[in-house]
Write an enzyme that holds these catalytic residues in place. Structure first.
Site, PDB file in Angstrom:
ATOM      1  N   ALA A 184       2.745   2.712  -5.374  1.00 27.46           N
ATOM      2  CA  ALA A 184       2.362   1.831  -6.486  1.00 27.46           C
ATOM      3  C   ALA A 184       1.064   1.099  -6.143  1.00 27.46           C
ATOM      4  CB  ALA A 184       3.476   0.832  -6.783  1.00 27.46           C
ATOM      5  N   PHE A 238      17.372  18.241 -10.840  1.00 27.63           N
ATOM      6  CA  PHE A 238      17.736  16.945 -10.275  1.00 27.63           C
ATOM      7  C   PHE A 238      18.801  16.309 -11.164  1.00 27.63           C
ATOM      8  CE2 PHE A 238      15.839  13.963  -7.044  1.00 27.63           C
ATOM      9  CZ  PHE A 238      15.445  14.940  -6.133  1.00 27.63           C
ATOM     10  N   HIS A 269      23.219   5.843  -3.548  1.00 20.86           N
ATOM     11  CA  HIS A 269      22.927   7.280  -3.600  1.00 20.86           C
ATOM     12  C   HIS A 269      24.159   8.033  -3.113  1.00 20.86           C
ATOM     13  CE1 HIS A 269      21.060  11.136  -2.822  1.00 20.86           C
ATOM     14  NE2 HIS A 269      19.932  10.712  -3.380  1.00 20.86           N
ATOM     15  N   ARG A 288      18.838   4.499 -12.168  1.00 18.10           N
ATOM     16  CA  ARG A 288      17.622   5.310 -12.138  1.00 18.10           C
ATOM     17  C   ARG A 288      17.967   6.776 -11.936  1.00 18.10           C
ATOM     18  NH1 ARG A 288      14.457   7.528  -7.937  1.00 18.10           N
ATOM     19  NH2 ARG A 288      15.461   6.365  -6.247  1.00 18.10           N
ATOM     20  N   GLN A 325      21.373   0.720  -6.894  1.00 18.25           N
ATOM     21  CA  GLN A 325      21.797   2.118  -6.841  1.00 18.25           C
ATOM     22  C   GLN A 325      22.373   2.510  -5.486  1.00 18.25           C
ATOM     23  OE1 GLN A 325      18.866   5.671  -7.225  1.00 18.25           O
ATOM     24  NE2 GLN A 325      20.128   5.654  -9.057  1.00 18.25           N
ATOM     25  N   ARG A 373      23.400   9.496 -10.686  1.00 24.27           N
ATOM     26  CA  ARG A 373      23.848   9.016  -9.375  1.00 24.27           C
ATOM     27  C   ARG A 373      25.015   8.046  -9.444  1.00 24.27           C
ATOM     28  NH1 ARG A 373      17.945   8.358  -6.411  1.00 24.27           N
ATOM     29  NH2 ARG A 373      17.647  10.593  -6.171  1.00 24.27           N
ATOM     30  N   LEU A 429       9.154   7.740  -8.053  1.00 30.15           N
ATOM     31  CA  LEU A 429       7.770   8.059  -7.694  1.00 30.15           C
ATOM     32  C   LEU A 429       6.909   8.020  -8.951  1.00 30.15           C
ATOM     33  CD1 LEU A 429       8.133  10.942  -5.071  1.00 30.15           C
ATOM     34  CD2 LEU A 429       7.978   8.480  -4.708  1.00 30.15           C
ATOM     35  N   HIS A 438      20.574   2.471  -1.862  1.00 30.01           N
ATOM     36  CA  HIS A 438      19.365   3.294  -1.859  1.00 30.01           C
ATOM     37  C   HIS A 438      18.197   2.672  -2.605  1.00 30.01           C
ATOM     38  CE1 HIS A 438      16.940   6.894  -1.868  1.00 30.01           C
ATOM     39  NE2 HIS A 438      16.983   6.995  -3.182  1.00 30.01           N
ATOM     40  N   GLU A 481      18.701  14.390  -2.968  1.00 34.11           N
ATOM     41  CA  GLU A 481      19.364  14.996  -4.129  1.00 34.11           C
ATOM     42  C   GLU A 481      18.863  16.426  -4.349  1.00 34.11           C
ATOM     43  OE1 GLU A 481      20.290  12.249  -7.310  1.00 34.11           O
ATOM     44  OE2 GLU A 481      19.210  13.545  -8.691  1.00 34.11           O
ATOM     45  N   ALA A 499       0.824  -1.212   0.000  1.00 32.75           N
ATOM     46  CA  ALA A 499       0.000   0.000   0.000  1.00 32.75           C
ATOM     47  C   ALA A 499       0.858   1.261   0.000  1.00 32.75           C
ATOM     48  CB  ALA A 499      -0.943  -0.012   1.198  1.00 32.75           C
ATOM     49  N   LEU A 532      19.484   9.254   4.295  1.00 34.94           N
ATOM     50  CA  LEU A 532      19.575  10.001   3.039  1.00 34.94           C
ATOM     51  C   LEU A 532      19.479  11.508   3.218  1.00 34.94           C
ATOM     52  CD1 LEU A 532      19.407   9.511  -0.175  1.00 34.94           C
ATOM     53  CD2 LEU A 532      17.069  10.242   0.121  1.00 34.94           C
TER      54      LEU A 532
HETATM   55  C1  LIG Z   1      14.813   8.086   1.839  1.00 30.27           C
HETATM   56  C2  LIG Z   1      14.284   7.916   0.442  1.00 30.27           C
HETATM   57  C3  LIG Z   1      13.974   9.026  -0.325  1.00 30.27           C
HETATM   58  C4  LIG Z   1      13.477   8.874  -1.621  1.00 30.27           C
HETATM   59  N1  LIG Z   1      13.161   9.995  -2.352  1.00 30.27           N
HETATM   60  C5  LIG Z   1      12.650   9.832  -3.603  1.00 30.27           C
HETATM   61  C6  LIG Z   1      12.257  10.967  -4.366  1.00 30.27           C
HETATM   62  O1  LIG Z   1      12.346  12.109  -3.928  1.00 30.27           O
HETATM   63  N2  LIG Z   1      11.768  10.758  -5.613  1.00 30.27           N
HETATM   64  C7  LIG Z   1      11.650   9.508  -6.156  1.00 30.27           C
HETATM   65  O2  LIG Z   1      11.187   9.383  -7.296  1.00 30.27           O
HETATM   66  N3  LIG Z   1      11.980   8.420  -5.425  1.00 30.27           N
HETATM   67  C8  LIG Z   1      12.464   8.546  -4.176  1.00 30.27           C
HETATM   68  N4  LIG Z   1      12.809   7.441  -3.444  1.00 30.27           N
HETATM   69  C9  LIG Z   1      12.454   6.107  -3.971  1.00 30.27           C
HETATM   70  C10 LIG Z   1      10.961   5.861  -3.799  1.00 30.27           C
HETATM   71  O3  LIG Z   1      10.523   6.457  -2.616  1.00 30.27           O
HETATM   72  C11 LIG Z   1      10.611   4.380  -3.752  1.00 30.27           C
HETATM   73  O4  LIG Z   1      11.259   3.688  -4.782  1.00 30.27           O
HETATM   74  C12 LIG Z   1       9.103   4.204  -3.915  1.00 30.27           C
HETATM   75  O5  LIG Z   1       8.410   5.031  -3.011  1.00 30.27           O
HETATM   76  C13 LIG Z   1       8.677   2.759  -3.732  1.00 30.27           C
HETATM   77  O6  LIG Z   1       7.281   2.719  -3.709  1.00 30.27           O
HETATM   78  P1  LIG Z   1       6.486   1.343  -3.793  1.00 30.27           P
HETATM   79  O7  LIG Z   1       5.065   1.687  -3.810  1.00 30.27           O
HETATM   80  O8  LIG Z   1       7.031   0.528  -4.900  1.00 30.27           O
HETATM   81  O9  LIG Z   1       6.883   0.590  -2.448  1.00 30.27           O
HETATM   82  P2  LIG Z   1       6.767   1.019  -0.900  1.00 30.27           P
HETATM   83  O10 LIG Z   1       6.358   2.414  -0.704  1.00 30.27           O
HETATM   84  O11 LIG Z   1       8.045   0.573  -0.279  1.00 30.27           O
HETATM   85  O12 LIG Z   1       5.585   0.120  -0.376  1.00 30.27           O
HETATM   86  C14 LIG Z   1       5.707  -1.263  -0.209  1.00 30.27           C
HETATM   87  C15 LIG Z   1       4.413  -1.786   0.396  1.00 30.27           C
HETATM   88  O13 LIG Z   1       4.433  -3.199   0.389  1.00 30.27           O
HETATM   89  C16 LIG Z   1       4.013  -3.682   1.656  1.00 30.27           C
HETATM   90  N5  LIG Z   1       4.593  -5.015   1.837  1.00 30.27           N
HETATM   91  C17 LIG Z   1       5.864  -5.408   1.596  1.00 30.27           C
HETATM   92  N6  LIG Z   1       5.996  -6.722   1.866  1.00 30.27           N
HETATM   93  C18 LIG Z   1       4.784  -7.169   2.276  1.00 30.27           C
HETATM   94  C19 LIG Z   1       4.275  -8.422   2.719  1.00 30.27           C
HETATM   95  N7  LIG Z   1       5.062  -9.521   2.800  1.00 30.27           N
HETATM   96  N8  LIG Z   1       2.985  -8.502   3.072  1.00 30.27           N
HETATM   97  C20 LIG Z   1       2.166  -7.416   3.031  1.00 30.27           C
HETATM   98  N9  LIG Z   1       2.608  -6.202   2.633  1.00 30.27           N
HETATM   99  C21 LIG Z   1       3.894  -6.082   2.262  1.00 30.27           C
HETATM  100  C22 LIG Z   1       4.506  -2.633   2.632  1.00 30.27           C
HETATM  101  O14 LIG Z   1       3.798  -2.701   3.837  1.00 30.27           O
HETATM  102  C23 LIG Z   1       4.192  -1.373   1.841  1.00 30.27           C
HETATM  103  O15 LIG Z   1       2.845  -1.027   2.005  1.00 30.27           O
HETATM  104  C24 LIG Z   1      13.308   7.582  -2.148  1.00 30.27           C
HETATM  105  C25 LIG Z   1      13.617   6.465  -1.387  1.00 30.27           C
HETATM  106  C26 LIG Z   1      14.114   6.625  -0.109  1.00 30.27           C
HETATM  107  C27 LIG Z   1      14.470   5.408   0.667  1.00 30.27           C
END
Ligand SMILES: Cc1cc2nc3c(=O)[nH]c(=O)nc-3n(C[C@H](O)[C@H](O)[C@H](O)COP(=O)(O)OP(=O)(O)OC[C@H]3O[C@@H](n4cnc5c(N)ncnc54)[C@H](O)[C@@H]3O)c2cc1C
Length: 565
Positions: A14, A113, A231, A377, A229, A275, A383, A342, A244, A11, A241
């Site tokens: 994505a 960026f 960072h 990336r 990656q 990066r 995002l 990262h 950037e 949640a 972190l």
């Molecule tokens: C500190 C930091 C700063 C960043 N800043 C940027 C930025 O400025 N711009 C950018 O584009 N990207 C940025 N990124 C990268 C970006 O934030 C992530 O790649 C992206 O948010 C991942 O989103 P997601 O929806 O794929 O996964 P996540 O947001 O990680 O969500 C994963 C979900 O899966 C669930 N889940 C996982 N395993 C299980 C399981 N076994 N059972 C049930 N639920 C599970 C979790 O509970 C969670 O809800 C940053 C990353 C970090 C770490």
């Protein structure tokens, strides 16, 4: 037994975007997360989201920058989709209520960026992920009648029917310890990355590669796993972190001699090269004795060159972070940073609608590999990736569900298998085994030593040997908590298995790719070799081992060229 058209595991951005799209298209939806949705790791995203919104910009320029950033390993059909759909998606988010920063003229403000040929990163100070996640969650609430939420439920495995199609999941209610079968016409994995396989990492404790491993275990191929990656700006001690966005606002990188060393490797873009290039340049300074700090392990990030008022307004979280975690006022003195793990560019191989080769199984976000990021990336493209491909997966899964009947599956045996495995972990004796946390730490240290900014065959082979030993040891690892209510200990043991799969496939792919491209820099093969290696490495689980195969990179408009910044 809950049954849905579309079941989304994860949640974060994505998962929530997929849920919203599927619900808007009339599907019955369930969204499951092992933490409360707004605590998903997307909340940590700081700097912003890319989109060619400016009147002077064009999505093709964004796409070219992304292709170049990927070191020509990204699939250009997917990149074209992501970049051309970006402006509409960002405007849509604004209309939903995201309070993007505005400039003096009242227009959406854009910041610079890395790797981008112009300013195209929309942002909400340095809390962009949090702003997006909360707005999406509010939107999901509007669909509460068709979107069922399973918050603090942990998926242990994917269910497959006799034909090998995905038909749901097995999951544990973290609050009670109850294990249940969830059937679904389609499952979308949106479980995020695998950063915790490294130590340190910028990723939170929940980012343990669950989705990548669960898909791999039911036969889905993984792609680009060698591309990890680092960072360029992470705090030296904790790995936390510094966005950037700081360099986007104009901050400099300095070595022990006070030199802006990026002049050597990226004379045009300087600190805003991609990066992989900046991290390598920093690591060279550190390795060659020009690092800063007590044992030369760091580099200075000098944010004092940014007007103080602007730092306090646009980078306020890292002002707090610098003060609280490094004891530094970044508006008045440089802060010590270094490259840190990262993001993973690789993941579950999908097409542009999020489909994996397993019918009924989709993936989107960091768990997936479309591949829009290829070898590296660009900042603020993740995002975007989560939202564009989350939405597309949700739409596709909803349409597929409308055209099919409910899955036919007897899940009894798979439920029993997972229940037995959890019971066996809880019952393990202390004698003859190690703690889960000890094994996890050794795994993370090993990956950070041998599968980092610089790699070579000897180090990677030694990492693989260690991973095999840790896999053995994880089978006997013991835990303290023998209860059922909120037993995070037992789930930690399950997560360890997921991380070991991710680490193994990363290292196997890194050994396989005998060239340097993007984030994979092999000191024993220092050149990019387009003739032999302009292809994806795919890994599929066969008889307990990763089997290597290759797939073509898709080209549309841009042929490979020498990459300079
Ligand atoms: C500190 C930091 C700063 C960043 N800043 C940027 C930025 O400025 N711009 C950018 O584009 N990207 C940025 N990124 C990268 C970006 O934030 C992530 O790649 C992206 O948010 C991942 O989103 P997601 O929806 O794929 O996964 P996540 O947001 O990680 O969500 C994963 C979900 O899966 C669930 N889940 C996982 N395993 C299980 C399981 N076994 N059972 C049930 N639920 C599970 C979790 O509970 C969670 O809800 C940053 C990353 C970090 C770490």
């Amino acid at each position: 037994m809950p049954a849905h058209d579309v079941l989304i595991i994860g949640a974060g951005l994505a998962g929530q975007r997929a849920a919203l799209a599927a619900a808007q298209d009339g599907a019955s939806v369930a969204i499951m997360s092992k933490v409360h949705p707004v605590r998903s790791h997307s909340v940590a995203a700081a700097g912003g989201i890319n989109a060619a919104i400016s009147v002077d910009d064009d999505w093709r320029s964004h796409a070219y920058d992304t292709v170049k950033g990927s070191d020509f390993l990204g699939d250009q059909d997917a990149i074209e989709i992501m970049c051309s759909e970006a402006p509409g998606e960002v405007m849509n988010l604004e209309h939903m209520g995201v309070t993007f920063h505005r400039n003096d003229r009242g227009e959406m403000d854009l910041r610079a960026f890395g790797g981008a040929s112009m300013k195209r990163t929309a942002y909400v100070a340095d809390i962009t992920g949090q702003a997006l996640l909360h707005v999406l969650y509010e939107q999901l609430m509007k669909h509460h009648e068709t979107v069922e939420r399973f918050e603090e439920w942990f998926t242990t495995s994917l269910l497959t029917d006799e034909a090998g199609n995905c038909a749901g999941v097995i999951a544990r209610d973290i609050r009670t310890g109850a294990l249940e079968v969830f059937t679904a016409k389609n499952v979308i994995l949106a479980c995020g990355g695998a950063g915790q396989a490294y130590r340190p990492t910028t990723n939170g404790l929940i980012v343990t590669g669950d989705g990548i491993s669960m898909a791999y275990r039911v036969g889905a191929p993984l792609m680009d796993m060698e591309m990890v990656q680092y960072h360029p700006t992470c705090l030296v001690e904790t790995g936390m972190l510094i966005t950037e966005g700081a360099r986007g606002e104009g901050a400099h990188l300095l070595n022990a001699n006070g030199e802006r060393f990026m002049e050597k490797s990226a004379p045009n873009k300087m600190e805003l090269a991609s990066r992989d290039v900046v991290s390598r340049a920093e690591q060279i300074e550190i390795n060659e004795g020009r690092g800063v700090g007590p044992d030369g392990r760091g580099i200075y990030l000098d944010i004092t060159v940014v007007p103080r008022k602007r730092t306090l307004e646009a980078l306020r979280e890292i002002v707090n972070l610098g003060r609280d975690f490094a004891g530094v006022d970044i508006t008045r003195e440089p802060i010590m940073i270094r490259p840190g793990q990262h993001y993973i560019m690789g993941g579950v191989k999908t097409d542009v609608d999020g489909r994996t080769p397993i019918d009924g199984l989709y993936a989107a976000g960091e768990v997936a590999c479309v591949s829009v990021h290829g070898g590296n990336r660009l900042g603020a493209n993740s995002l975007l990736d989560t939202l564009i491909f989350g939405r597309r997966a949700g739409e596709h899964a909803a349409a597929r569900a409308a055209a099919m009947g409910p899955p036919k599956i007897d899940a009894g045996a798979q439920l029993k298998r997972d229940a037995d495995e959890l019971e066996a972990i809880i019952a393990r004796p202390r004698e003859g085994g190690r703690r889960v946390s000890e094994i996890k730490n050794e795994l993370g240290d090993t990956m950070n030593k041998h599968a980092a900014v610089f790699r070579d065959e000897e180090g990677l082979n030694s990492a693989l040997e260690t991973i095999h030993r840790l896999r053995e040891e994880s089978g006997k690892a013991w835990i303290d908590d023998r209860g059922t209510v909120f037993n995070q200990d037992v789930l930690g043991a399950v997560e360890l298995g997921f991380m070991i799969d991710c680490a193994e496939t990363t290292v196997v792919a890194a050994i396989e790719r005998k060239e340097s491209r993007g984030a994979q820099y092999r000191t024993d093969f220092p050149e990019r070799n387009d003739e032999e290696w302009l292809k994806h490495i795919d890994l599929t689980l066969k008889d307990g081992e990763p089997e290597v195969s290759y797939s073509e990179v898709t080209f549309t408009q841009w042929q490979p060229e020498v990459r300079k910044y």
